[in-house]
Write an enzyme that holds these catalytic residues in place. Structure first.
Site, PDB file in Angstrom:
ATOM      1  N   GLU A 249       0.860  -1.191   0.000  1.00 14.22           N
ATOM      2  CA  GLU A 249       0.000   0.000   0.000  1.00 14.22           C
ATOM      3  C   GLU A 249       0.886   1.228   0.000  1.00 14.22           C
ATOM      4  O   GLU A 249       2.026   1.162   0.495  1.00 14.22           O
ATOM      5  CB  GLU A 249      -0.858   0.024   1.279  1.00 14.22           C
ATOM      6  CG  GLU A 249      -1.847  -1.109   1.375  1.00 14.22           C
ATOM      7  CD  GLU A 249      -2.674  -1.037   2.664  1.00 14.22           C
ATOM      8  OE1 GLU A 249      -2.751   0.034   3.289  1.00 14.22           O
ATOM      9  OE2 GLU A 249      -3.240  -2.070   3.038  1.00 14.22           O
ATOM     10  N   LYS A 251       2.401   4.430   1.517  1.00  9.60           N
ATOM     11  CA  LYS A 251       2.549   4.892   2.902  1.00  9.60           C
ATOM     12  C   LYS A 251       2.348   6.406   2.884  1.00  9.60           C
ATOM     13  O   LYS A 251       3.202   7.155   2.415  1.00  9.60           O
ATOM     14  CB  LYS A 251       3.925   4.525   3.477  1.00  9.60           C
ATOM     15  CG  LYS A 251       4.062   4.886   4.952  1.00  9.60           C
ATOM     16  CD  LYS A 251       5.401   4.412   5.518  1.00  9.60           C
ATOM     17  CE  LYS A 251       5.437   4.438   7.037  1.00  9.60           C
ATOM     18  NZ  LYS A 251       5.146   5.724   7.640  1.00  9.60           N
ATOM     19  N   ARG A 256      -2.179   9.529  11.721  1.00  9.60           N
ATOM     20  CA  ARG A 256      -2.944   8.290  11.841  1.00  9.60           C
ATOM     21  C   ARG A 256      -4.139   8.513  12.754  1.00  9.60           C
ATOM     22  O   ARG A 256      -3.980   9.099  13.832  1.00  9.60           O
ATOM     23  CB  ARG A 256      -2.047   7.207  12.429  1.00  9.60           C
ATOM     24  CG  ARG A 256      -2.727   5.861  12.574  1.00  9.60           C
ATOM     25  CD  ARG A 256      -1.744   4.836  13.098  1.00  9.60           C
ATOM     26  NE  ARG A 256      -2.264   3.496  13.016  1.00  9.60           N
ATOM     27  CZ  ARG A 256      -1.517   2.403  13.024  1.00  9.60           C
ATOM     28  NH1 ARG A 256      -0.213   2.498  13.098  1.00  9.60           N
ATOM     29  NH2 ARG A 256      -2.064   1.206  12.964  1.00  9.60           N
ATOM     30  N   GLU A 301      -5.161   7.162   7.478  1.00 10.11           N
ATOM     31  CA  GLU A 301      -4.224   8.279   7.597  1.00 10.11           C
ATOM     32  C   GLU A 301      -4.937   9.525   7.062  1.00 10.11           C
ATOM     33  O   GLU A 301      -5.464   9.515   5.943  1.00 10.11           O
ATOM     34  CB  GLU A 301      -2.980   7.937   6.758  1.00 10.11           C
ATOM     35  CG  GLU A 301      -1.786   8.794   7.002  1.00 10.11           C
ATOM     36  CD  GLU A 301      -0.896   8.368   8.186  1.00 10.11           C
ATOM     37  OE1 GLU A 301      -1.259   7.443   8.938  1.00 10.11           O
ATOM     38  OE2 GLU A 301       0.150   9.004   8.350  1.00 10.11           O
ATOM     39  N   PHE A 341      -6.930   2.228   5.945  1.00  9.19           N
ATOM     40  CA  PHE A 341      -6.114   1.046   5.624  1.00  9.19           C
ATOM     41  C   PHE A 341      -6.480  -0.184   6.449  1.00  9.19           C
ATOM     42  O   PHE A 341      -5.957  -1.255   6.212  1.00  9.19           O
ATOM     43  CB  PHE A 341      -4.616   1.343   5.727  1.00  9.19           C
ATOM     44  CG  PHE A 341      -4.147   1.930   7.034  1.00  9.19           C
ATOM     45  CD1 PHE A 341      -4.013   1.123   8.154  1.00  9.19           C
ATOM     46  CD2 PHE A 341      -3.826   3.276   7.117  1.00  9.19           C
ATOM     47  CE1 PHE A 341      -3.569   1.658   9.353  1.00  9.19           C
ATOM     48  CE2 PHE A 341      -3.374   3.820   8.317  1.00  9.19           C
ATOM     49  CZ  PHE A 341      -3.244   3.010   9.435  1.00  9.19           C
ATOM     50  N   LYS A 424       7.594  -1.533   6.598  1.00  5.13           N
ATOM     51  CA  LYS A 424       7.605  -0.231   5.920  1.00  5.13           C
ATOM     52  C   LYS A 424       8.911  -0.040   5.174  1.00  5.13           C
ATOM     53  O   LYS A 424       9.963  -0.538   5.604  1.00  5.13           O
ATOM     54  CB  LYS A 424       7.369   0.899   6.908  1.00  5.13           C
ATOM     55  CG  LYS A 424       8.367   1.000   8.032  1.00  5.13           C
ATOM     56  CD  LYS A 424       8.041   2.196   8.939  1.00  5.13           C
ATOM     57  CE  LYS A 424       8.887   2.186  10.173  1.00  5.13           C
ATOM     58  NZ  LYS A 424       8.726   3.334  11.041  1.00  5.13           N
TER      59      LYS A 424
HETATM   60  P1  ATP Z   1       6.730   6.605  11.010  1.00  4.21           P
HETATM   61  O1  ATP Z   1       7.490   7.572  11.843  1.00  4.21           O
HETATM   62  O2  ATP Z   1       7.504   6.010   9.898  1.00  4.21           O
HETATM   63  O3  ATP Z   1       5.355   7.029  10.635  1.00  4.21           O
HETATM   64  P2  ATP Z   1       5.794   5.175  13.171  1.00  4.21           P
HETATM   65  O4  ATP Z   1       6.736   4.750  14.219  1.00  4.21           O
HETATM   66  O5  ATP Z   1       4.937   6.349  13.434  1.00  4.21           O
HETATM   67  O6  ATP Z   1       6.617   5.372  11.870  1.00  4.21           O
HETATM   68  P3  ATP Z   1       5.320   2.741  11.914  1.00  4.21           P
HETATM   69  O7  ATP Z   1       4.601   1.549  12.344  1.00  4.21           O
HETATM   70  O8  ATP Z   1       6.768   2.605  11.884  1.00  4.21           O
HETATM   71  O9  ATP Z   1       4.888   3.971  12.798  1.00  4.21           O
HETATM   72  O10 ATP Z   1       4.784   3.142  10.494  1.00  4.21           O
HETATM   73  C1  ATP Z   1       3.444   2.986  10.288  1.00  4.21           C
HETATM   74  C2  ATP Z   1       2.779   4.329  10.213  1.00  4.21           C
HETATM   75  O11 ATP Z   1       2.627   4.695   8.857  1.00  4.21           O
HETATM   76  C3  ATP Z   1       1.399   4.199  10.735  1.00  4.21           C
HETATM   77  O12 ATP Z   1       1.390   4.540  12.099  1.00  4.21           O
HETATM   78  C4  ATP Z   1       0.575   5.146   9.907  1.00  4.21           C
HETATM   79  O13 ATP Z   1       0.509   6.391  10.569  1.00  4.21           O
HETATM   80  C5  ATP Z   1       1.370   5.346   8.657  1.00  4.21           C
HETATM   81  N1  ATP Z   1       0.763   4.817   7.435  1.00  4.21           N
HETATM   82  C6  ATP Z   1       0.681   5.495   6.258  1.00  4.21           C
HETATM   83  N2  ATP Z   1       0.141   4.744   5.310  1.00  4.21           N
HETATM   84  C7  ATP Z   1      -0.166   3.547   5.861  1.00  4.21           C
HETATM   85  C8  ATP Z   1      -0.735   2.352   5.354  1.00  4.21           C
HETATM   86  N3  ATP Z   1      -1.082   2.219   4.083  1.00  4.21           N
HETATM   87  N4  ATP Z   1      -0.884   1.323   6.222  1.00  4.21           N
HETATM   88  C9  ATP Z   1      -0.522   1.428   7.528  1.00  4.21           C
HETATM   89  N5  ATP Z   1       0.043   2.547   8.038  1.00  4.21           N
HETATM   90  C10 ATP Z   1       0.226   3.596   7.228  1.00  4.21           C
END
Ligand code: ATP
Length: 588
Positions: A249, A251, A256, A301, A341, A424
């Protein structure tokens, strides 16, 4: 129950830095308190009256607390203020001044936990014209009947500075030891992950035992701890790790939200469980209108969109929606769309237990898509080449990378866990050796030259989710612009701590300490073995931990994350291992 029993417990907890000891103390304490008080006691151990997502804060300004201390202790306000500036801790000021007063008077009645909580709730709900006077009076009543130690924790609680080092994981361990067995810990943690309410888990465990906890269910209005992704350094490794086939998907780079769509309305929660409904009222309305189920919990998101071109805008634009005031204008000026998502619950069914492909189909079936409500762009990927192509499309669409998602039967929604069911991959990984880090500020060093007398650099720490402690990884002095430098005291001084907070391990000694609360995003050139930092100490080298080389603040304060949601020590170890692998491959 007397509040003094609790205050003495806080004092004992604050004076131990051993997590084992803390757990043993707490578990013993939990079995000795009346079961009907356990829920509030668990909240108070974390300086709160409710679970995090409740959204109401005690809201007592430092000024009001100063006034209450001054009037109760008979110390002039100016003198009280001066002490506060010197000591940096309202608790210490109250303890000292109330102590002095107590030597002179004996007219007080013992303070029960019930009365203390009653007044705190009244402080929380006081509003209207004379609310400030009411709040000061309510606190003063409590201080009047407090011992010095009781006063210390009261003032810390009302100013939001309570941190005795009892993190959620320690409390869960203690609950397991008190009312079940350590082997039952995963079941108890599951109860917490699907309700985000430690007090409720404690009460259920004390009243109904482990069976009661096992029966806890996902409910509308109780946010669920979010599922998180692992990271890998190349698309090829992502596809390999997923078994050669996965969903990918886009990102999206936004905020979120977890939406709880109920019969009577919608609540939106951030990943740190703040109520964001008033920041995205248009999204809440659209979700309710376009949801075909009576009740559903979904995640997506929220991304800012260019009103004219429909293009996605960078993260900074959506942060305008996080303001407290002027939302009407912000809604017009910064249009937002939600890209959903996941779906976790729908009309009585715990959809989190379904594998990803089924959840994805159900998500699509549950909504009339269009307008501000859309789903993330997704494609099934069968090779690294297809993955690369999709990744480039994601970047062209102004996304920050891709999220790969497992298609296997076990690809359930794992509340509160970071695992390889989601991986990711961001465009930053191509340029730098590592991902960005979200780190807690635990100290500050005073600057020199232009920064003399002000905070010039910060001591930053990662969170160890196994021990509940913070280990330092870098001294951060780059990436601060003048505006940020000027705003640092306002951002941080609330969390000043007289001494090293008991949850922090550090070898470097900063000019001032902070309770780990504020989270900043940091990038670095690499992770290296460091004798002066304490994160992952002893894991790669017996006398050293891991540190970040050339750390730089990205300008992003992660106010959507609490200290326990920082980059973990475990993640930093993984990133270090990946980096070492990548380095050795580059050298081949
Ligand atoms: P980052 O700082 O990279 O956003 P994080 O620590 O906040 O990382 P991660 O689990 O590492 O969280 O990355 C997932 C985050 O990416 C999710 O918390 C969400 O906010 C965002 N996101 C964006 N697109 C998607 C998607 N298609 N599916 C899931 N999460 C997504």
């Amino acid at each position: 129950m007397l509040y003094s029993e609790l205050a003495e417990q806080f004092d004992a907890l604050e004076h131990t830095s051993s997590r084992l000891e803390m757990t043993a103390m707490l578990s013993h304490f939990f079995t000795t308190v009346p079961p009907e008080n356990l829920r509030i006691i668990v909240y108070l151990c974390q300086g709160k009256l409710h679970p995090d997502f409740y959204g109401v804060e005690l809201g007592m300004s430092d000024k009001l607390v100063l006034k209450a201390i001054s009037s109760t202790s008979g110390t002039p306000l100016k003198e009280t203020e001066k002490m506060w500036t010197l000591m940096g801790d309202p608790g210490a000021v109250a303890e000292q001044l109330i102590g002095k007063k107590k030597q002179m008077t004996l007219f007080s009645e013992p303070l029960t936990l019930e009365r203390m909580v009653k007044n705190l709730l009244a402080i929380e709900s006081a509003d209207g014209r004379d609310s400030q006077t009411k709040k000061t009076k309510l606190l003063a009543q409590l201080l009047h009947d407090s011992s010095p130690i009781e006063a210390r924790y009261l003032c810390r609680i009302v100013t939001g500075r309570m941190r005795v080092g009892a993190g959620s994981m320690t409390i869960l361990d203690a609950l397991a030891d008190a009312f079940a067995n350590r082997e039952d810990r995963p079941e108890i943690e599951r109860g917490f992950n699907i309700t985000c309410d430690l007090g409720l888990v404690a009460e259920t465990l004390a009243e109904k035992g482990l069976e009661g906890v096992k029966e806890m269910k996902i409910t509308i209005g109780n946010p669920i701890k979010v599922m998180l992704a692992e990271r890998l350094p190349s698309i090829t490794q992502v596809v390999e790790k997923m078994g050669g086939r996965c969903a990918m998907e886009y990102k999206y780079d936004g905020i979120r939200v977890q939406a709880h769509i109920g019969k009577d309305g919608v609540k939106l929660y951030s990943r740190r469980l703040e109520d964001l409904t008033s920041n995205f009222p248009d999204i809440a309305d659209a979700l309710r209108k376009q949801c075909k189920a009576e009740e559903a919990i979904i995640e997506g998101e929220c991304v800012a969109i260019d009103g004219k071109t429909g293009e996605m805008l960078p993260f900074q634009s959506v942060t305008h929606r996080r303001k407290k005031h002027g939302m009407e204008n912000a809604i017009k000026e910064f249009p937002v769309k939600i890209f959903m998502f996941d779906i976790i619950y729908s009309d009585g069914i715990d959809v989190s237990l379904y594998p990803y492909p089924e959840r994805r189909s159900r998500l699509g079936e549950t909504f009339d898509l269009g307008g501000q409500v859309d789903m993330t762009t997704m494609r099934i990927i069968d090779s690294p080449e297809e993955g690369e192509e999709f990744f480039n499309e994601a970047l062209a669409a102004k996304c920050e990378g891709i999220m790969a998602k497992s298609l296997y039967q076990d690809s359930v929604y794992r509340a509160g866990s970071r695992g390889f069911l989601w991986i990711k991959y961001k465009k930053d990984y191509e340029a730098a050796l590592t991902d960005s880090f979200d780190l807690a500020v635990v100290g500050a060093f005073f600057g020199m030259g232009k920064r003399a007398g002000k905070y010039g650099a910060l001591l930053m720490a990662a969170y160890d989710d196994e021990t509940g402690r913070f280990g330092t990884v870098c001294k951060l002095g780059t990436g601060f612009d003048d505006a940020f430098l000027a705003s640092m005291p306002e951002l941080l001084d609330k969390y000043l701590s007289e001494e090293r907070p008991s949850s922090v391990d550090a070898k470097m000694i900063p000019g001032v300490w902070f309770d780990p609360t504020v989270v900043l995003e940091v990038v670095a050139a690499e992770i290296s073995i460091s004798p002066i930092h304490t994160a992952a100490e002893g894991m790669f080298n017996s006398d050293a931990g891991l540190g970040l080389r050339f750390p730089r603040f990205t300008g992003r304060v992660r106010d959507d994350k609490g200290p326990e949601q920082c980059t973990t020590v475990h993640e930093i170890c993984e990133m270090y291992e990946l980096q070492e692998k990548k380095d050795s491959r580059l050298g081949e």
